[in-house]
Design an enzyme around this catalytic site. Structure first.
Site, mmCIF file in Angstrom:
data_model
loop_
_atom_site.group_PDB
_atom_site.id
_atom_site.type_symbol
_atom_site.label_atom_id
_atom_site.label_comp_id
_atom_site.label_asym_id
_atom_site.label_seq_id
_atom_site.Cartn_x
_atom_site.Cartn_y
_atom_site.Cartn_z
ATOM 1 N N GLU A 156 0.853 -1.185 0.000
ATOM 2 C CA GLU A 156 0.000 0.000 0.000
ATOM 3 C C GLU A 156 0.886 1.231 0.000
ATOM 4 O O GLU A 156 1.954 1.250 0.615
ATOM 5 C CB GLU A 156 -0.898 0.004 1.235
ATOM 6 C CG GLU A 156 -2.079 -0.906 1.054
ATOM 7 C CD GLU A 156 -3.045 -0.857 2.224
ATOM 8 O OE1 GLU A 156 -3.117 0.166 2.912
ATOM 9 O OE2 GLU A 156 -3.718 -1.875 2.439
ATOM 10 N N GLY A 271 10.560 -0.401 15.556
ATOM 11 C CA GLY A 271 9.576 0.636 15.862
ATOM 12 C C GLY A 271 8.453 0.090 16.702
ATOM 13 O O GLY A 271 8.677 -0.756 17.579
ATOM 14 N N CYS A 278 -2.370 -7.008 5.978
ATOM 15 C CA CYS A 278 -1.689 -8.199 5.454
ATOM 16 C C CYS A 278 -0.845 -8.930 6.494
ATOM 17 O O CYS A 278 -1.155 -10.069 6.850
ATOM 18 C CB CYS A 278 -0.831 -7.813 4.261
ATOM 19 S SG CYS A 278 -1.789 -6.970 3.001
HETATM 20 C C1 UGA Z 1 2.786 -6.049 2.549
HETATM 21 C C2 UGA Z 1 3.953 -6.592 1.700
HETATM 22 O O1 UGA Z 1 5.087 -5.741 1.845
HETATM 23 C C3 UGA Z 1 3.557 -6.657 0.214
HETATM 24 O O2 UGA Z 1 4.615 -7.255 -0.539
HETATM 25 C C4 UGA Z 1 2.281 -7.509 0.077
HETATM 26 O O3 UGA Z 1 1.840 -7.543 -1.264
HETATM 27 C C5 UGA Z 1 1.188 -6.906 0.929
HETATM 28 O O4 UGA Z 1 1.623 -6.862 2.312
HETATM 29 C C6 UGA Z 1 -0.041 -7.770 0.803
HETATM 30 O O5 UGA Z 1 -0.010 -8.929 1.207
HETATM 31 O O6 UGA Z 1 -1.017 -7.326 0.168
HETATM 32 P P1 UGA Z 1 1.799 -3.615 3.111
HETATM 33 O O7 UGA Z 1 1.049 -4.310 4.198
HETATM 34 O O8 UGA Z 1 1.068 -2.713 2.194
HETATM 35 O O9 UGA Z 1 2.543 -4.706 2.151
HETATM 36 O O10 UGA Z 1 2.920 -2.716 3.763
HETATM 37 P P2 UGA Z 1 4.458 -2.892 4.156
HETATM 38 O O11 UGA Z 1 5.219 -1.790 3.527
HETATM 39 O O12 UGA Z 1 4.946 -4.245 3.931
HETATM 40 O O13 UGA Z 1 4.400 -2.594 5.725
HETATM 41 C C7 UGA Z 1 3.677 -3.435 6.620
HETATM 42 C C8 UGA Z 1 3.882 -2.983 8.046
HETATM 43 O O14 UGA Z 1 5.212 -3.247 8.454
HETATM 44 C C9 UGA Z 1 3.659 -1.489 8.286
HETATM 45 O O15 UGA Z 1 2.926 -1.312 9.474
HETATM 46 C C10 UGA Z 1 5.048 -0.926 8.432
HETATM 47 O O16 UGA Z 1 5.101 0.224 9.244
HETATM 48 C C11 UGA Z 1 5.767 -2.097 9.091
HETATM 49 N N1 UGA Z 1 7.224 -2.097 8.874
HETATM 50 C C12 UGA Z 1 7.727 -2.249 7.627
HETATM 51 C C13 UGA Z 1 8.066 -1.974 9.970
HETATM 52 O O17 UGA Z 1 7.626 -1.848 11.131
HETATM 53 N N2 UGA Z 1 9.428 -2.014 9.764
HETATM 54 C C14 UGA Z 1 9.962 -2.170 8.522
HETATM 55 O O18 UGA Z 1 11.214 -2.209 8.418
HETATM 56 C C15 UGA Z 1 9.104 -2.281 7.427
#
Ligand code: UGA
Length: 459
Positions: A156, A271, A278
């Protein structure tokens, strides 16, 4: 090619709009007639960068249309994507009733030969169930189905970019015909044969790899990829806790670890934990899927436990700093589960807000996109029109989402508005030295209290 998309939420709309953008004729279907009306009028029910432009342009060219009738979407479609919700049941399993309903309706309405493709995240072996359902409800002369799994990996806030510039495309198929159809569908992306709507000078320097697998393996790839990314985040969060105990700085540690090409720096940001529609759901579901197949995925249960603990950690840190929370005003910067989206599903910010409210604190928050949705989701939270209002009268300001605009705010103004200039940077997103120089008390995640400390440990 003629494409139908069943379910016009985040995944369905991005899939439909991007496939139309690369030249296909797409009909997006959704049961929610009000949502379909909004889309037909040129509006968008969600915020996602670039999506509005794509939807408007392709609808204008007649390549993208919207309906609330399955028949309108699937008749004449060569490919039907299933993009409906698979929400978690109370026991963590995915609720597949929307998938089943969609498949039955497709079976009843399809004409000719049609490839039914899963895009929703589903448990391994759902493809087999879909095949059986189609065989039962779609038995008519001249009607034939193939089934494929084509998981999406879009994030997203980056969904359009991820869709058009994917790391890989996974095609889980059981017939050569299904593979051929999907290869043809994605050829413009794989070969870089489309005008990129995002980058002005966008030259793809390599063909996008296509991985062809069996159905079950493609389904597992999706759960495995999301769970592994969640595992990386929980690992970084565990490291952050050790760093705090040992006086080390998690930012320095993950930089050093991530420089190893085998590990990589991505998804090692410590964090307040992962949220969204997801990771939390998929990790839980994968544990259940494993259990049903006779495997105890304890590793992933721990990932989930560490993640939920992050919320307690924020409340604990605030208690340490403020002693009593009852009657105190606390500001939250960022409410969405991550930047560049208005999505609040499983947002750590909301869970933290609820806990602080339960403790008797007054909570006020600001988000560049998710404010209105937050007001509806949690009426006891005061939603502010700007970040300065969220800081006004506050004894602490907690950064819950690392929106790009936050480091560049007028921090002098924020300090003047606060009762006590205490910042808890839940995403390690701000410039700690700048804030300390301005006279803030700064608390990060996995970082020593004073920058001198980490310097000393380096000496
Ligand atoms: C995630 C996957 O990254 C996508 O590849 C997948 O297609 C999608 O789920 C899905 O299944 O539809 P998304 O949930 O949109 O994507 O967002 P992310 O960028 O992955 O972040 C997810 C969560 O992890 C967020 O709350 C973010 O703040 C957290 N996060 C991410 C961390 O706390 N630390 C990080 O280093 C990275």
């Amino acid at each position: 090619m003629r494409v139908a998309v069943i379910g016009s939420g985040y995944v369905g709309l991005v899939t439909g709009a991007c496939l139309a953008e690369i030249g296909h004729r797409v009909v997006c279907m959704d049961d929610d007639a009000a949502k379909v009306r909004v889309l037909r009028d040129g509006g968008l029910p969600i915020y996602e960068p670039h999506l509005a432009t794509l939807v408007q342009r392709n609808a204008g060219k007649g390549r993208l249309s919207f309906t609330d009738r399955v028949a309108d979407a699937v008749q004449e479609a060569a490919i039907v994507f299933i993009c409906v919700n698979t929400p978690p049941l109370p026991d963590g399993k995915a609720d597949l009733s929307f998938v089943e309903m969609a498949v039955r309706r497709i079976a009843e309405q399809a004409t000719g030969r049609c490839l039914i493709t899963e895009k929703s995240t589903v448990p391994v072996q759902t493809g087999q169930r879909i095949e059986r359902t189609l065989a039962i409800y779609g038995k008519r002369p001249g009607v034939e189905f193939d089934v494929a799994s084509n998981p999406e990996f879009t994030r997203e806030g980056m969904a359009v970019e991820d869709f058009l510039h994917p790391d890989r495309i996974v095609l889980g198929v059981s017939t050569p015909e299904a593979e051929r159809t999907l290869r043809e569908l994605y050829a413009p992306i794989v070969e870089g044969r489309f005008r990129c709507p995002i980058h002005t000078d966008c030259r793809q320097d390599r063909a996008v790899p296509i991985l062809v697998t069996d159905l079950a393996s493609a389904e597992l790839i999706k759960h495995a990829a999301n769970s592994f990314l969640a595992l990386k985040i929980s690992f970084a969060n565990a490291l952050a806790d050790i760093c705090e105990l040992a006086g080390a700085d998690v930012l320095q540690v993950v930089t050093g670890v991530g420089l190893d090409k085998r590990i990589g720096r991505a998804f090692l940001n410590a964090g307040i934990g992962f949220g969204g529609s997801c990771f939390p759901k998929d990790v839980k579901a994968f544990v259940k899927i494993a259990e049903e197949h006779g495997y105890d995925f304890g590793l992933l249960r721990e990932v989930e436990r560490i993640n939920l603990q992050r919320r307690d950690l924020v409340v604990e840190k605030l208690k340490q700093a403020l002693w009593i929370l009852r009657g105190k005003r606390i500001g939250l910067l960022g409410l969405a589960f991550k930047p560049d989206t208005d999505d609040l599903r499983e947002a750590p910010a909301l869970a933290i807000a609820r806990r602080l409210l339960d403790e008797g604190a007054a909570v006020q928050g600001y988000d560049p996109q998710a404010g209105e949705k937050a007001r509806q989701a949690l009426p006891a939270l005061t939603v502010c029109p700007d970040p300065y209002a969220a800081a006004t009268g506050a004894e602490a300001l907690v950064v819950c989402t690392e929106w790009a605009e936050f480091p560049g705010l007028d921090w002098n103004r924020i300090k003047a508005a606060m009762v006590r200039p205490l910042v808890l940077d839940g995403r390690n997103a701000l410039d700690r030295d700048q804030l300390l120089a301005l006279g803030f008390e700064y608390l990060g995640i996995g970082r020593p209290l004073s920058p001198d400390h980490s310097r000393k440990t380096r000496e």
